[in-house]
Design a protein around this motif. Sequence first.
Motif, PDB file in Angstrom:
ATOM      1  N   THR A 170      31.571   8.852 108.863  1.00  0.00           N
ATOM      2  CA  THR A 170      31.921   9.821 109.886  1.00  0.00           C
ATOM      3  C   THR A 170      30.721  10.116 110.779  1.00  0.00           C
ATOM      4  O   THR A 170      30.854  10.191 111.989  1.00  0.00           O
ATOM      5  CB  THR A 170      32.433  11.122 109.235  1.00  0.00           C
ATOM      6  OG1 THR A 170      33.540  10.814 108.398  1.00  0.00           O
ATOM      7  CG2 THR A 170      32.864  12.123 110.270  1.00  0.00           C
ATOM      8  N   ASP A 171      29.549  10.236 110.187  1.00  0.00           N
ATOM      9  CA  ASP A 171      28.335  10.459 110.976  1.00  0.00           C
ATOM     10  C   ASP A 171      28.076   9.287 111.910  1.00  0.00           C
ATOM     11  O   ASP A 171      27.719   9.475 113.071  1.00  0.00           O
ATOM     12  CB  ASP A 171      27.117  10.658 110.069  1.00  0.00           C
ATOM     13  CG  ASP A 171      27.183  11.938 109.254  1.00  0.00           C
ATOM     14  OD1 ASP A 171      27.875  12.884 109.685  1.00  0.00           O
ATOM     15  OD2 ASP A 171      26.551  11.985 108.193  1.00  0.00           O
ATOM     16  N   GLU A 172      28.246   8.068 111.404  1.00  0.00           N
ATOM     17  CA  GLU A 172      28.035   6.887 112.235  1.00  0.00           C
ATOM     18  C   GLU A 172      29.076   6.811 113.342  1.00  0.00           C
ATOM     19  O   GLU A 172      28.748   6.477 114.477  1.00  0.00           O
ATOM     20  CB  GLU A 172      28.054   5.624 111.385  1.00  0.00           C
ATOM     21  CG  GLU A 172      26.846   5.516 110.493  1.00  0.00           C
ATOM     22  CD  GLU A 172      26.937   4.362 109.515  1.00  0.00           C
ATOM     23  OE1 GLU A 172      28.019   3.760 109.375  1.00  0.00           O
ATOM     24  OE2 GLU A 172      25.908   4.077 108.897  1.00  0.00           O
TER      25      GLU A 172
ATOM     26  N   PHE B  65      27.037  -2.629 115.125  1.00  0.00           N
ATOM     27  CA  PHE B  65      26.515  -3.799 114.418  1.00  0.00           C
ATOM     28  C   PHE B  65      26.036  -3.415 113.020  1.00  0.00           C
ATOM     29  O   PHE B  65      26.392  -4.047 112.029  1.00  0.00           O
ATOM     30  CB  PHE B  65      25.370  -4.411 115.224  1.00  0.00           C
ATOM     31  CG  PHE B  65      24.595  -5.461 114.487  1.00  0.00           C
ATOM     32  CD1 PHE B  65      25.090  -6.742 114.353  1.00  0.00           C
ATOM     33  CD2 PHE B  65      23.361  -5.167 113.934  1.00  0.00           C
ATOM     34  CE1 PHE B  65      24.372  -7.717 113.676  1.00  0.00           C
ATOM     35  CE2 PHE B  65      22.636  -6.124 113.253  1.00  0.00           C
ATOM     36  CZ  PHE B  65      23.147  -7.409 113.125  1.00  0.00           C
ATOM     37  N   VAL B  66      25.232  -2.383 112.942  1.00  0.00           N
ATOM     38  CA  VAL B  66      24.703  -1.937 111.643  1.00  0.00           C
ATOM     39  C   VAL B  66      25.844  -1.521 110.725  1.00  0.00           C
ATOM     40  O   VAL B  66      25.850  -1.860 109.537  1.00  0.00           O
ATOM     41  CB  VAL B  66      23.679  -0.793 111.819  1.00  0.00           C
ATOM     42  CG1 VAL B  66      23.320  -0.160 110.491  1.00  0.00           C
ATOM     43  CG2 VAL B  66      22.442  -1.306 112.530  1.00  0.00           C
ATOM     44  N   GLN B  67      26.816  -0.825 111.269  1.00  0.00           N
ATOM     45  CA  GLN B  67      27.948  -0.367 110.465  1.00  0.00           C
ATOM     46  C   GLN B  67      28.712  -1.562 109.885  1.00  0.00           C
ATOM     47  O   GLN B  67      29.088  -1.549 108.714  1.00  0.00           O
ATOM     48  CB  GLN B  67      28.864   0.484 111.335  1.00  0.00           C
ATOM     49  CG  GLN B  67      29.902   1.257 110.585  1.00  0.00           C
ATOM     50  CD  GLN B  67      30.657   2.197 111.509  1.00  0.00           C
ATOM     51  OE1 GLN B  67      30.872   1.892 112.680  1.00  0.00           O
ATOM     52  NE2 GLN B  67      31.052   3.339 110.995  1.00  0.00           N
ATOM     53  N   ARG B  68      28.906  -2.612 110.677  1.00  0.00           N
ATOM     54  CA  ARG B  68      29.618  -3.807 110.193  1.00  0.00           C
ATOM     55  C   ARG B  68      28.780  -4.609 109.216  1.00  0.00           C
ATOM     56  O   ARG B  68      29.269  -5.061 108.186  1.00  0.00           O
ATOM     57  CB  ARG B  68      30.011  -4.701 111.370  1.00  0.00           C
ATOM     58  CG  ARG B  68      31.134  -4.151 112.217  1.00  0.00           C
ATOM     59  CD  ARG B  68      31.556  -5.152 113.284  1.00  0.00           C
ATOM     60  NE  ARG B  68      30.462  -5.637 114.104  1.00  0.00           N
ATOM     61  CZ  ARG B  68      29.981  -5.032 115.194  1.00  0.00           C
ATOM     62  NH1 ARG B  68      30.516  -3.893 115.587  1.00  0.00           N
ATOM     63  NH2 ARG B  68      28.988  -5.560 115.882  1.00  0.00           N
ATOM     64  N   GLU B  69      27.498  -4.784 109.531  1.00  0.00           N
ATOM     65  CA  GLU B  69      26.644  -5.667 108.738  1.00  0.00           C
ATOM     66  C   GLU B  69      26.248  -5.086 107.384  1.00  0.00           C
ATOM     67  O   GLU B  69      25.940  -5.829 106.474  1.00  0.00           O
ATOM     68  CB  GLU B  69      25.383  -6.035 109.519  1.00  0.00           C
ATOM     69  CG  GLU B  69      25.661  -6.915 110.713  1.00  0.00           C
ATOM     70  CD  GLU B  69      26.241  -8.263 110.326  1.00  0.00           C
ATOM     71  OE1 GLU B  69      25.734  -8.891 109.385  1.00  0.00           O
ATOM     72  OE2 GLU B  69      27.201  -8.689 110.989  1.00  0.00           O
TER      73      GLU B  69
END
Length: 70
Positions: free
Chosen positions: A14-16, A49-53
């Motif tokens: 949620t923060d992301e 990107f960071v969220q997916r990776e």
Amino acid sequence: MDGVAPHAVKVTDTDEDRSIQACAFSAEVAGKESIVGRRLDELQDYYGFVQRERTAPIEEWRERYGADRG
């Protein structure tokens, strides 16, 4: 958050998601073609990107850990 070490704070999805949404909104306000708007658009892409990776190493670990235990 007094007394809590910064590295100990858990960032939730949620923060992301809020960070991505804030970047999108701010880029619109600043103007997508402005320097600030372009940087915010880049930051939004980075957060996505960071969220997916970050899920790939977690899934790989679970597969390895589960294989060793089963």
